[in-house]
Design a protein around this motif. Structure first.
Motif, PDB file in Angstrom:
ATOM      1  N   TYR A  91      -2.739  -3.954  -4.508  1.00  0.00           N
ATOM      2  CA  TYR A  91      -3.625  -4.278  -3.386  1.00  0.00           C
ATOM      3  C   TYR A  91      -4.127  -5.713  -3.483  1.00  0.00           C
ATOM      4  CZ  TYR A  91      -7.492  -3.911  -0.083  1.00  0.00           C
ATOM      5  OH  TYR A  91      -8.350  -4.109   0.981  1.00  0.00           O
ATOM      6  N   VAL A  92      -4.520  -6.103  -4.687  1.00  0.00           N
ATOM      7  CA  VAL A  92      -4.989  -7.488  -4.877  1.00  0.00           C
ATOM      8  C   VAL A  92      -3.854  -8.475  -4.623  1.00  0.00           C
ATOM      9  CG1 VAL A  92      -5.850  -9.124  -6.601  1.00  0.00           C
ATOM     10  CG2 VAL A  92      -6.826  -6.825  -6.469  1.00  0.00           C
ATOM     11  N   ALA A 177       2.746  -4.558   1.712  1.00  0.00           N
ATOM     12  CA  ALA A 177       3.092  -5.774   2.456  1.00  0.00           C
ATOM     13  C   ALA A 177       3.530  -5.458   3.876  1.00  0.00           C
ATOM     14  CB  ALA A 177       4.195  -6.534   1.721  1.00  0.00           C
ATOM     15  N   ARG A 178       3.972  -4.234   4.124  1.00  0.00           N
ATOM     16  CA  ARG A 178       4.427  -3.841   5.460  1.00  0.00           C
ATOM     17  C   ARG A 178       3.299  -3.344   6.348  1.00  0.00           C
ATOM     18  NH1 ARG A 178       9.827  -0.383   3.698  1.00  0.00           N
ATOM     19  NH2 ARG A 178      11.025  -2.143   2.855  1.00  0.00           N
ATOM     20  N   VAL A 179       2.109  -3.158   5.794  1.00  0.00           N
ATOM     21  CA  VAL A 179       0.982  -2.665   6.586  1.00  0.00           C
ATOM     22  C   VAL A 179       0.506  -3.769   7.517  1.00  0.00           C
ATOM     23  CG1 VAL A 179      -1.366  -1.767   6.495  1.00  0.00           C
ATOM     24  CG2 VAL A 179       0.313  -1.031   4.801  1.00  0.00           C
ATOM     25  N   ASP A 180       0.407  -3.451   8.782  1.00  0.00           N
ATOM     26  CA  ASP A 180      -0.063  -4.412   9.790  1.00  0.00           C
ATOM     27  C   ASP A 180      -1.582  -4.520   9.709  1.00  0.00           C
ATOM     28  OD1 ASP A 180      -0.515  -6.029  11.957  1.00  0.00           O
ATOM     29  OD2 ASP A 180       0.753  -4.880  13.336  1.00  0.00           O
ATOM     30  N   ASP A 181      -2.083  -5.710   9.412  1.00  0.00           N
ATOM     31  CA  ASP A 181      -3.532  -5.909   9.292  1.00  0.00           C
ATOM     32  C   ASP A 181      -4.261  -5.653  10.604  1.00  0.00           C
ATOM     33  OD1 ASP A 181      -3.320  -6.539   6.626  1.00  0.00           O
ATOM     34  OD2 ASP A 181      -3.202  -8.700   6.951  1.00  0.00           O
ATOM     35  N   ARG A 182      -3.547  -5.731  11.731  1.00  0.00           N
ATOM     36  CA  ARG A 182      -4.201  -5.476  13.011  1.00  0.00           C
ATOM     37  C   ARG A 182      -4.655  -4.029  13.128  1.00  0.00           C
ATOM     38  NH1 ARG A 182       0.380  -7.780  16.933  1.00  0.00           N
ATOM     39  NH2 ARG A 182       1.582  -6.526  15.435  1.00  0.00           N
ATOM     40  N   LEU A 183      -3.976  -3.124  12.446  1.00  0.00           N
ATOM     41  CA  LEU A 183      -4.414  -1.729  12.445  1.00  0.00           C
ATOM     42  C   LEU A 183      -5.746  -1.579  11.728  1.00  0.00           C
ATOM     43  CD1 LEU A 183      -1.002   0.006  11.630  1.00  0.00           C
ATOM     44  CD2 LEU A 183      -2.105  -0.228  13.858  1.00  0.00           C
ATOM     45  N   LEU A 184      -5.929  -2.319  10.648  1.00  0.00           N
ATOM     46  CA  LEU A 184      -7.208  -2.266   9.932  1.00  0.00           C
ATOM     47  C   LEU A 184      -8.326  -2.883  10.758  1.00  0.00           C
ATOM     48  CD1 LEU A 184      -5.907  -3.326   6.386  1.00  0.00           C
ATOM     49  CD2 LEU A 184      -6.202  -1.017   7.303  1.00  0.00           C
ATOM     50  N   LEU A 185      -8.007  -3.977  11.465  1.00  0.00           N
ATOM     51  CA  LEU A 185      -9.006  -4.588  12.347  1.00  0.00           C
ATOM     52  C   LEU A 185      -9.381  -3.649  13.484  1.00  0.00           C
ATOM     53  CD1 LEU A 185      -7.633  -8.249  12.550  1.00  0.00           C
ATOM     54  CD2 LEU A 185      -9.607  -7.426  11.253  1.00  0.00           C
ATOM     55  N   ALA A 186      -8.384  -2.944  14.021  1.00  0.00           N
ATOM     56  CA  ALA A 186      -8.669  -1.989  15.090  1.00  0.00           C
ATOM     57  C   ALA A 186      -9.560  -0.864  14.594  1.00  0.00           C
ATOM     58  CB  ALA A 186      -7.357  -1.432  15.642  1.00  0.00           C
ATOM     59  N   ALA A 187      -9.315  -0.391  13.382  1.00  0.00           N
ATOM     60  CA  ALA A 187     -10.159   0.661  12.821  1.00  0.00           C
ATOM     61  C   ALA A 187     -11.590   0.168  12.626  1.00  0.00           C
ATOM     62  CB  ALA A 187      -9.578   1.147  11.502  1.00  0.00           C
ATOM     63  N   SER A 188     -11.745  -1.081  12.166  1.00  0.00           N
ATOM     64  CA  SER A 188     -13.093  -1.634  11.986  1.00  0.00           C
ATOM     65  C   SER A 188     -13.807  -1.794  13.319  1.00  0.00           C
ATOM     66  CB  SER A 188     -13.000  -2.983  11.274  1.00  0.00           C
ATOM     67  OG  SER A 188     -12.426  -2.837   9.986  1.00  0.00           O
ATOM     68  N   ARG A 200      -8.182   6.669   5.918  1.00  0.00           N
ATOM     69  CA  ARG A 200      -7.534   7.167   7.129  1.00  0.00           C
ATOM     70  C   ARG A 200      -6.412   6.280   7.642  1.00  0.00           C
ATOM     71  NH1 ARG A 200     -10.517  11.009   9.866  1.00  0.00           N
ATOM     72  NH2 ARG A 200      -8.582  11.177  11.085  1.00  0.00           N
ATOM     73  N   VAL A 201      -6.408   5.007   7.250  1.00  0.00           N
ATOM     74  CA  VAL A 201      -5.405   4.086   7.798  1.00  0.00           C
ATOM     75  C   VAL A 201      -4.514   3.511   6.699  1.00  0.00           C
ATOM     76  CG1 VAL A 201      -5.023   1.983   9.144  1.00  0.00           C
ATOM     77  CG2 VAL A 201      -6.932   3.500   9.717  1.00  0.00           C
ATOM     78  N   PHE A 202      -5.126   2.809   5.725  1.00  0.00           N
ATOM     79  CA  PHE A 202      -4.330   2.069   4.747  1.00  0.00           C
ATOM     80  C   PHE A 202      -3.575   2.987   3.797  1.00  0.00           C
ATOM     81  CE2 PHE A 202      -3.627  -0.468   0.919  1.00  0.00           C
ATOM     82  CZ  PHE A 202      -3.102  -1.626   1.472  1.00  0.00           C
ATOM     83  N   PRO A 208       4.639   6.109   1.388  1.00  0.00           N
ATOM     84  CA  PRO A 208       6.045   5.995   0.961  1.00  0.00           C
ATOM     85  C   PRO A 208       6.218   5.209  -0.328  1.00  0.00           C
ATOM     86  CG  PRO A 208       5.856   5.633   3.324  1.00  0.00           C
ATOM     87  CD  PRO A 208       4.459   5.688   2.801  1.00  0.00           C
ATOM     88  N   GLY A 209       5.512   4.091  -0.469  1.00  0.00           N
ATOM     89  CA  GLY A 209       5.594   3.326  -1.712  1.00  0.00           C
ATOM     90  C   GLY A 209       4.978   4.067  -2.872  1.00  0.00           C
ATOM     91  N   LEU A 210       3.890   4.777  -2.608  1.00  0.00           N
ATOM     92  CA  LEU A 210       3.243   5.566  -3.670  1.00  0.00           C
ATOM     93  C   LEU A 210       4.175   6.664  -4.155  1.00  0.00           C
ATOM     94  CD1 LEU A 210      -0.452   6.683  -3.652  1.00  0.00           C
ATOM     95  CD2 LEU A 210       1.308   8.322  -4.259  1.00  0.00           C
ATOM     96  N   GLY A 211       4.805   7.364  -3.228  1.00  0.00           N
ATOM     97  CA  GLY A 211       5.726   8.424  -3.618  1.00  0.00           C
ATOM     98  C   GLY A 211       6.938   7.886  -4.362  1.00  0.00           C
ATOM     99  N   ALA A 212       7.471   6.760  -3.890  1.00  0.00           N
ATOM    100  CA  ALA A 212       8.639   6.174  -4.554  1.00  0.00           C
ATOM    101  C   ALA A 212       8.298   5.725  -5.970  1.00  0.00           C
ATOM    102  CB  ALA A 212       9.167   4.998  -3.732  1.00  0.00           C
TER     103      ALA A 212
END
Length: 285
Positions: A91-92, A177-188, A200-202, A208-212
């Motif tokens: 994350y960092v 890296a594939r997470v769209d930051d606009r989704l986080l802004l929309a949630a905020s 709920r979002v991130f 998928p990366g966690l499972g892999a």
């Protein structure tokens, strides 16, 4: 005046190959058949040299049941610790500047530049009673006497987590890296708190990366041999150590049967994870 016509497109096979393009796959098929399939068949035949009695003795022996339990618990604990350490690290990595990200990525890839055997021997020097770790703990006043970190489960976990951590960080970093930051802004903007936005979002977007990462670390840890053999005790032996011991003692039938059991267990884990991921994918639609 004649109008030129474009040449007709060349017809391709059903799967996009040209006339004889499938021949390009033959070297790979031959390589897998010679170096993977044939040894696997030979191992299965060797395990059945005495009939099912070898498998029966393995499944009914309390010694082997303890080995299976040690293998599962150590592999599971390694996966859990790697996840706890790798998730915030990845994350960092996705939130810092490119220069700092490059340095953090170098720290992740640095262990790959040294041999696994060398890293395991290095941990022996660090974790022994007069090693750097015990000296640091005593110097800070955290312990009055050296801790027993060699030939113990904590020592095995430390060594395995150090080796397996990059295999958890890299899939998580790719997914984040594939997470769209606009989704986080929309949630905020809709009033979500940082914790709720993460849960709920991130977090769902990084599953998928966690499972892999968990699948990769767990399956590789199941067959670990060198690190547990050097840092662990005989009473905490994992399946890879027992297989190597049987081969050294020319117990090829038992070693082959244990290898088949390990392969079957790994395939079962893959099937369970695939079914679970498929179910999650259906529920998220």
């Amino acid at each position: 005046m004649t109008v030129g016509t474009a040449p007709a497109p060349r017809r391709r096979g059903r799967h996009g190959f040209g006339g004889g393009g499938w021949v390009l796959v033959l070297p790979l098929i031959a390589f897998l058949a010679v170096f993977f399939l044939y040894p696997l068949v030979q191992m299965a035949r060797e395990s059945m040299s005495g009939g099912f009695s070898t498998y029966e003795s393995i499944m009914t022996s309390p010694v082997y049941r303890k080995v299976f339990w040690n293998t599962l618990t150590i592999a599971g604990a390694t996966t859990a610790i790697c996840l706890v350490l790798a998730y915030p690290y990845a994350y960092v990595m996705n939130r810092v500047s490119p220069r700092v990200r490059l340095a953090l990525m170098a720290f992740v890839l640095l262990p790959f530049w040294a041999s696994l055997l060398v890293r395991s021997f290095a941990w022996i020097a660090l974790l022994q009673d007069s090693g750097l770790v015990n000296q640091a703990l005593q110097g800070l006043g955290l312990t009055d006497e050296p801790l027993s970190l060699i030939r113990t489960t904590p020592g095995v976990l430390i060594g395995m987590v150090h080796i397996m951590l990059p295999y958890m960080v890299l899939p998580l970093y790719t997914a984040m890296a594939r997470v769209d930051d606009r989704l986080l802004l929309a949630a905020s903007s809709l009033g979500a708190t940082p914790l709720r936005r993460f849960v709920r979002v991130f977090l769902p977007l990084t599953l998928p990366g966690l499972g892999a990462g968990c699948l990769l670390v767990f399956t590789i840890s199941l067959g670990f041999y060198i690190t547990p053999a050097l840092l662990g005790a005989p009473s905490q032996a994992m399946l890879g150590e027992v297989i190597a011991e049987q081969v050294e003692q020319f117990g090829l039938s038992t070693a082959s049967a244990l290898g088949i059991v390990l392969l079957t267990g790994t395939l079962l884990v893959l099937v369970v994870v695939a079914l679970f991921a498929k179910r999650i994918g259906r529920s998220s639609r």
